[in-house]
Design a protein around this motif. Structure first.
Motif, PDB file in Angstrom:
ATOM      1  N   PHE A 106      -2.521  12.814 -10.151  1.00 24.51           N
ATOM      2  CA  PHE A 106      -1.846  12.117  -9.064  1.00 24.51           C
ATOM      3  C   PHE A 106      -1.857  12.914  -7.769  1.00 24.51           C
ATOM      4  N   THR A 107      -1.429  14.149  -7.828  1.00 18.47           N
ATOM      5  CA  THR A 107      -1.319  14.931  -6.594  1.00 18.47           C
ATOM      6  C   THR A 107      -2.664  15.046  -5.886  1.00 18.47           C
ATOM      7  N   ALA A 108      -3.692  15.328  -6.642  1.00 16.32           N
ATOM      8  CA  ALA A 108      -5.019  15.454  -6.031  1.00 16.32           C
ATOM      9  C   ALA A 108      -5.481  14.125  -5.438  1.00 16.32           C
ATOM     10  N   ASP A 109      -5.347  13.084  -6.239  1.00 13.32           N
ATOM     11  CA  ASP A 109      -5.771  11.759  -5.786  1.00 13.32           C
ATOM     12  C   ASP A 109      -4.978  11.301  -4.560  1.00 13.32           C
ATOM     13  N   TYR A 110      -3.691  11.498  -4.626  1.00 18.22           N
ATOM     14  CA  TYR A 110      -2.833  11.035  -3.546  1.00 18.22           C
ATOM     15  C   TYR A 110      -3.188  11.737  -2.243  1.00 18.22           C
ATOM     16  N   ILE A 111      -3.331  13.033  -2.296  1.00 26.03           N
ATOM     17  CA  ILE A 111      -3.644  13.766  -1.059  1.00 26.03           C
ATOM     18  C   ILE A 111      -5.007  13.355  -0.525  1.00 26.03           C
ATOM     19  N   ASP A 112      -5.975  13.240  -1.417  1.00 28.54           N
ATOM     20  CA  ASP A 112      -7.299  12.767  -0.990  1.00 28.54           C
ATOM     21  C   ASP A 112      -7.179  11.432  -0.264  1.00 28.54           C
ATOM     22  N   PHE A 113      -6.463  10.537  -0.880  1.00 28.12           N
ATOM     23  CA  PHE A 113      -6.321   9.194  -0.325  1.00 28.12           C
ATOM     24  C   PHE A 113      -5.618   9.218   1.024  1.00 28.12           C
ATOM     25  N   VAL A 114      -4.577   9.988   1.118  1.00 29.08           N
ATOM     26  CA  VAL A 114      -3.772   9.976   2.330  1.00 29.08           C
ATOM     27  C   VAL A 114      -4.460  10.703   3.482  1.00 29.08           C
ATOM     28  N   VAL A 115      -5.289  11.675   3.162  1.00 28.74           N
ATOM     29  CA  VAL A 115      -6.055  12.320   4.224  1.00 28.74           C
ATOM     30  C   VAL A 115      -6.943  11.280   4.921  1.00 28.74           C
ATOM     31  N   GLU A 116      -7.411  10.320   4.151  1.00 30.30           N
ATOM     32  CA  GLU A 116      -8.245   9.255   4.703  1.00 30.30           C
ATOM     33  C   GLU A 116      -7.414   8.185   5.417  1.00 30.30           C
ATOM     34  N   ASN A 117      -6.142   8.088   5.085  1.00 29.82           N
ATOM     35  CA  ASN A 117      -5.258   7.080   5.680  1.00 29.82           C
ATOM     36  C   ASN A 117      -3.974   7.744   6.172  1.00 29.82           C
ATOM     37  N   PRO A 118      -4.114   8.620   7.146  1.00 33.92           N
ATOM     38  CA  PRO A 118      -3.000   9.515   7.476  1.00 33.92           C
ATOM     39  C   PRO A 118      -1.747   8.817   7.988  1.00 33.92           C
ATOM     40  N   TYR A 119      -1.879   7.622   8.569  1.00 33.61           N
ATOM     41  CA  TYR A 119      -0.709   6.976   9.137  1.00 33.61           C
ATOM     42  C   TYR A 119       0.105   6.206   8.101  1.00 33.61           C
ATOM     43  N   LEU A 120      -0.495   5.961   6.950  1.00 31.27           N
ATOM     44  CA  LEU A 120       0.147   5.088   5.982  1.00 31.27           C
ATOM     45  C   LEU A 120       1.543   5.512   5.539  1.00 31.27           C
ATOM     46  N   PRO A 121       1.711   6.735   5.065  1.00 30.11           N
ATOM     47  CA  PRO A 121       3.041   7.078   4.550  1.00 30.11           C
ATOM     48  C   PRO A 121       4.120   7.008   5.614  1.00 30.11           C
ATOM     49  N   SER A 122       3.861   7.572   6.771  1.00 30.85           N
ATOM     50  CA  SER A 122       4.906   7.568   7.805  1.00 30.85           C
ATOM     51  C   SER A 122       5.189   6.147   8.267  1.00 30.85           C
ATOM     52  N   PHE A 123       4.156   5.337   8.352  1.00 33.10           N
ATOM     53  CA  PHE A 123       4.350   3.933   8.747  1.00 33.10           C
ATOM     54  C   PHE A 123       5.255   3.207   7.767  1.00 33.10           C
ATOM     55  N   ILE A 124       4.924   3.278   6.510  1.00 31.28           N
ATOM     56  CA  ILE A 124       5.701   2.565   5.499  1.00 31.28           C
ATOM     57  C   ILE A 124       7.139   3.048   5.467  1.00 31.28           C
ATOM     58  N   ILE A 125       7.314   4.334   5.466  1.00 32.26           N
ATOM     59  CA  ILE A 125       8.667   4.888   5.358  1.00 32.26           C
ATOM     60  C   ILE A 125       9.489   4.563   6.592  1.00 32.26           C
ATOM     61  N   GLN A 126       8.867   4.677   7.758  1.00 33.37           N
ATOM     62  CA  GLN A 126       9.581   4.366   8.989  1.00 33.37           C
ATOM     63  C   GLN A 126      10.057   2.933   9.027  1.00 33.37           C
ATOM     64  N   GLU A 127       9.183   2.013   8.675  1.00 29.16           N
ATOM     65  CA  GLU A 127       9.561   0.604   8.771  1.00 29.16           C
ATOM     66  C   GLU A 127      10.585   0.219   7.708  1.00 29.16           C
ATOM     67  N   LEU A 128      10.470   0.833   6.534  1.00 29.76           N
ATOM     68  CA  LEU A 128      11.499   0.566   5.529  1.00 29.76           C
ATOM     69  C   LEU A 128      12.855   1.065   6.023  1.00 29.76           C
ATOM     70  N   ASN A 129      12.859   2.218   6.682  1.00 29.71           N
ATOM     71  CA  ASN A 129      14.117   2.755   7.200  1.00 29.71           C
ATOM     72  C   ASN A 129      14.709   1.870   8.293  1.00 29.71           C
ATOM     73  N   ASN A 130      13.856   1.373   9.169  1.00 30.10           N
ATOM     74  CA  ASN A 130      14.346   0.709  10.383  1.00 30.10           C
ATOM     75  C   ASN A 130      14.658  -0.777  10.204  1.00 30.10           C
ATOM     76  N   ASN A 131      14.087  -1.395   9.177  1.00 26.95           N
ATOM     77  CA  ASN A 131      14.327  -2.829   8.980  1.00 26.95           C
ATOM     78  C   ASN A 131      14.980  -3.084   7.641  1.00 26.95           C
ATOM     79  N   PRO A 132      16.255  -2.822   7.553  1.00 28.73           N
ATOM     80  CA  PRO A 132      16.950  -2.899   6.262  1.00 28.73           C
ATOM     81  C   PRO A 132      16.787  -4.254   5.582  1.00 28.73           C
ATOM     82  N   ASP A 133      16.887  -5.326   6.353  1.00 22.82           N
ATOM     83  CA  ASP A 133      16.738  -6.659   5.772  1.00 22.82           C
ATOM     84  C   ASP A 133      15.341  -6.846   5.186  1.00 22.82           C
ATOM     85  N   PHE A 134      14.354  -6.410   5.931  1.00 15.92           N
ATOM     86  CA  PHE A 134      12.980  -6.484   5.430  1.00 15.92           C
ATOM     87  C   PHE A 134      12.820  -5.611   4.190  1.00 15.92           C
TER      88      PHE A 134
END
Lengths: 198, 198
Positions: B83-111
Motif C-alpha cells: 500500500f505505502t509504495a503504491d499510494y506514494i507512486d500514485f499520488v506523486v502522479e496526482n499531487p493535488y488529489l489528497p489535498s483537494f479531497i480533504i479540503q472539500e470534505l472539511n469545508n462542505n459538511p453537508d456534502f
DNA sequence: AAATGGTTTAACCAAATGGTTAACAAAGAT
DNA sequence: ATCTTTGTTAACCATTTGGTTAAACCATTT
C-alpha cells in the motif's frame, strides 16, 4: 466589554476557519460580530488585510509549539514525547487551526512564499543538527532527520488536518475521535522513538 | 479529438484542484477549456454539478487504493508494504488529489455527510478485523487497529496534503521533495511494521 | 435543398459581493 | 461650551459571478 476590533477578529477567525479565504463572506463576518459591514473596513482596509491578521494570529499560536521542538535544549526522546503530547493537547483546543493554515498555504501560493520568508517562520535546522549529532555518535539509528521530522508532523497533525475524512472512514463519533487522540499522545511518541532508537 | 464534455472535465479538474470549490470561477474553467462559458451549463447544470463530477472522479481514482488494503487477501505486512509504495507512486502522479479531497470534505459538511454515505465509500472493517485476528493469535502487538490504520494514512498522505508547508519548513526544493517521497516508500512501511511486529 | 437535431456563441441578466460615502453620535481636548 | 477626533450606521456603488436566452452553426437525414 470586549472592543469592537477584537470582536471583529474573533468573528473573522470563526468564519475564515470555517470557510477558508475564498469561501468567507464579509457580510457573514459582520453578522457574526453583530456589527455593521462598514466597521470591518474601518478597522481593516479590506478582506485580505483582515485575513492576514487572522492567519498571523493563527500561526502565531502554532509557532511556539514548533520552535519548542526545534530549539529546545532537551534530549531527543524527551523532546519527541513532550512535543507530541503538547501538540495534540493544544490542537484539540484549536481544532480548526492546522487545516486552516495548511489549506490557505496550499491555495494562495503568492501569500505562501511571502509568508515563508517571514521572521516568525520556525527553523528546524537545530533539531536536524541535533539528530545528525546523535547519529554520528551512534546513539540513534541512521535515519534521514528530515524523514523523522516529517513523521512527527504527519502522525501528530494528520488527524486534525483531515478530521472529516478520518471520522468518516473509521466510522467514529466525535467522542471516539477525541479518545483516539488522547491515546495517541503517548502512542505516537513511542512509535517514533522506537523507529530511531538502536 | 477529445470531446468537449471531457475538455470541460479536465479544465474543471485543474481549476478546482488549484483553487478549491469556493475559489474556482466558472469563467476560469471556460478559459482553461478554451470554450464559451455557456457550454459549461450546456453539459453540466451548474457549478455544484460540475464540482460533483470532478470530486467523484477524483475520489474514484483514490478509492481502489484504499479498498486494496482494506479488502485484499494478502498478509498484513505484505499489505502495508504494498500500500505505502503504491499510494506514494500514485499520488506523486496526482499531487493535488489528497489535498483537494480533504479540503472539500472539511469545508462542505453537508456534502461530506452525503458523500460519506455513498456506495463507493471504502470500508476499512475487513482490515481492522484482520488486525484483530492477528492480535488475538499473538502474531502482532496489541495495538488499537484504528491507530494503525490512522498511522498508515498519516505517514503516507500528510506530505501530499501539506506540500507547501512541508517544503517551506524543511526548506527543500521540488526535486528534494520527490527524492524524500521516493525514500519514504519503503521507510514508512518499515516503521509501521516495526511498530506492530512482536 | 430543406428539415432536423445537437452544438456553440455573443449578449444579456439578476443576485451577490467587496468596498465607499456621507451623515451622525460619542467622547475627549481646548 | 465648542471644536475635533473617533466610532458607528444606513444607504449606495461598481464589479464580479453564476446562470440564461435566443440566435447562429453544422453535420446528418430526408
Amino acid at each position: 466589554m470586549i472592543s469592537t476590533e477584537e470582536q471583529i477578529l474573533v468573528a473573522a477567525k470563526n468564519v475564515f476557519h470555517r470557510s477558508g479565504y475564498a469561501g468567507a463572506r464579509m457580510q457573514e463576518i459582520a453578522d457574526e460580530a453583530a456589527i455593521n459591514k462598514a466597521m470591518l473596513h474601518y478597522y481593516y482596509k479590506n478582506k485580505q488585510q483582515l485575513f492576514r491578521a487572522v492567519f498571523m494570529q493563527a500561526f502565531g499560536k502554532l509557532a511556539p509549539q514548533l520552535n519548542a521542538i526545534f530549539s529546545g535544549t532537551e534530549g531527543i526522546f524527551e523532546k519527541i514525547r513532550w512535543f507530541t503530547a503538547d501538540y495534540i493537547d493544544f490542537v484539540v483546543e484549536n481544532p480548526y487551526l492546522p487545516s486552516f493554515i495548511i489549506q490557505e498555504l496550499n491555495n494562495n501560493p503568492d501569500f505562501a512564499v511571502e509568508f515563508m520568508s517571514h521572521d516568525g517562520k520556525p527553523n528546524p535546522q537545530p533539531f536536524i543538527d541535533q539528530l545528525n549529532k546523535e547519529i554520528a555518535a551512534g546513539t540513534i539509528r541512521q535515519i534521514n532527520p528530515k524523514q523523522v521530522l516529517l513523521n512527527i508532523f504527519a502522525l501528530s497533525a494528520f488527524p486534525f488536518v483531515a478530521p472529516v475524512m478520518v471520522k468518516g472512514l473509521l466510522n467514529i463519533s466525535e467522542e471516539e475521535f477525541e479518545a483516539l487522540m488522547e491515546e495517541r499522545k503517548t502512542l505516537i511518541a513511542d512509535q517514533i522513538i522506537d523507529s530511531i532508537k538502536i
